[in-house]
Design an enzyme around this catalytic site. Structure first.
Site, short mmCIF file in Angstrom:
data_model
loop_
_atom_site.label_atom_id
_atom_site.label_comp_id
_atom_site.label_asym_id
_atom_site.label_seq_id
_atom_site.Cartn_x
_atom_site.Cartn_y
_atom_site.Cartn_z
N CYS A 1 0.87 -1.18 0.00
CA CYS A 1 0.00 0.00 0.00
C CYS A 1 0.90 1.22 0.00
O CYS A 1 2.04 1.16 -0.48
CB CYS A 1 -0.98 -0.03 1.18
SG CYS A 1 -0.21 -0.09 2.81
N TRP A 2 0.45 2.34 0.52
CA TRP A 2 1.23 3.58 0.42
C TRP A 2 2.53 3.49 1.22
O TRP A 2 3.60 3.79 0.71
CB TRP A 2 0.37 4.75 0.91
CG TRP A 2 1.13 6.05 1.02
CD1 TRP A 2 1.39 6.75 2.16
CD2 TRP A 2 1.70 6.80 -0.04
NE1 TRP A 2 2.10 7.89 1.87
CE2 TRP A 2 2.31 7.95 0.51
CE3 TRP A 2 1.77 6.63 -1.43
CZ2 TRP A 2 2.97 8.91 -0.24
CZ3 TRP A 2 2.42 7.58 -2.20
CH2 TRP A 2 3.02 8.70 -1.60
#
Length: 364
Positions: free
Chosen positions: A93-94
């Site tokens: 994810c980020w």
């Protein structure tokens, strides 16, 4: 690797790379070949973020958890329903936080050896930026110069077909570089996506062999070429294509024929030259566009805009341009372009030590 955790260096060890971020984040840039399986879609991410700011972190997690569970269940029923027991996915994810962590937890509970990317996309992005500072200096670049209409990009295509190494920045940027360079069927990528593809392209090249690249300015459309690559290009050996005006005009009319399909857009592009050309000239050019008289229009582009710009820029920007070998042509048909490519390839083979002279200032 630590159980359930992997680093960027271990990407190739996995069967699939899963991007758990929102579709908007995925569209901006992603790890090459990753698939998009968001645990929160664009709208859901906004909702959770708003609750976090306006209410509390607990309430945001409570609402977000239900959305994440539903989305992961959807991916399990659809995208991953037929994956074998030995399937090994990597999820990111980020920043390697809760979104990818939740996804990996469920995948591992099922029995797959799933891992979470340590540091997430941010770690990948930092690595790409750092590598693009170092990679260009490893290569023996041969910069193909020539005025607009000299078929430089087509020469690169021909060189690639002949087995040469080519770095086609305009292809990566989806733009031909000039004020008329926007492509009708390909929007430009984001800056981050361009840099990721540039990183991947450079990593696939052999530093022991020359790499042909077209002379470019710092910007290709709205894309910024990384500074380290610009520096290396401007210090590298050049090869100058000098095609006759007639051959260039014929090539431009053929290569930019699609501009005649949308006259309003062509006139808008002409307006971008305001301040560089007189209002009278711009109005004349827009009238030529309206009349579909591309040969006359492009002839004036060559004489009044492109050639003066080329004469000013090449000697100033590319330090080795004054000593560049010249390859003349009055034929920019496919056969003529192939002949130019063969000449450039032969000349490059006769200069095997160029990379050392470019990258080592102490070498005479």
């Amino acid at each position: 690797m630590k159980k359930g955790i992997a680093t960027v260096a271990q990407l190739s060890a996995f069967d699939e790379v899963i991007d758990a971020r929102s579709p908007a984040e995925f569209d901006e840039d992603r790890i090459p070949d990753a698939i998009s399986c968001p645990v929160l879609d664009n709208a859901q991410r906004v909702v959770v973020g708003t609750i976090y700011k306006q209410q509390s972190a607990f309430e945001a997690r409570r609402v977000g958890a239900a959305m994440v569970a539903e989305n992961i269940a959807h991916h399990l029923r659809t995208r991953f329903h037929d994956k074998p027991k030995n399937w090994r996915p990597l999820v990111y994810c980020w920043r390697g936080g809760q979104r990818s962590g939740a996804f990996v937890t469920w995948l591992r509970l099922i029995g797959w050896d799933a891992c979470q990317l340590e540091g997430g996309y941010k770690t990948w992005r930092r690595m790409v930026v750092a590598e693009l500072e170092e990679l260009p200096a490893r290569f023996d670049l041969r910069v193909v110069c020539g005025a607009t209409g000299s078929a430089k990009t087509r020469v690169l295509d021909a060189l690639a077909k002949l087995g040469a190494q080519v770095l086609d920045l305009e292809h990566l940027a989806a733009h031909k570089g000039s004020v008329l360079g926007a492509l009708p069927d390909r929007p430009q990528p984001t800056q981050k996506s361009f840099e990721t593809e540039l990183f991947r392209t450079l990593h696939a090249l052999d530093p022991a062999r020359p790499v042909f690249v077209e002379a470019e300015s710092r910007k290709i459309g709205h894309i910024q070429v990384p500074e380290a690559l610009i520096r290396q290009m401007r210090a590298s050996p050049c090869a100058a294509i000098e095609a006759s005006r007639e051959a260039r005009l014929e090539f431009l009319v053929r290569d930019y024929a699609y501009l005649g399909d949308d006259i309003a857009d062509l006139q808008k592009k002409i307006d971008f030259l305001k301040g560089l050309q007189s209002n009278e000239t711009l109005e004349r050019w827009k009238a030529l566009a309206a009349a579909h008289d591309l040969p006359t229009l492009f002839a004036e582009f060559i004489d009044l805009h492109y050639d003066p710009l080329y004469r000013r820029s090449q000697n100033r920007n590319f330090t080795r341009f004054p000593s560049a070998p010249i390859f003349r042509s009055d034929d920019l048909s496919p056969a003529g372009i192939e002949a130019l490519a063969r000449q450039l390839l032969t000349a490059a083979a006769a200069q095997p030590e160029e990379r050392e002279r470019v990258t080592d200032p102490a070498t005479p």
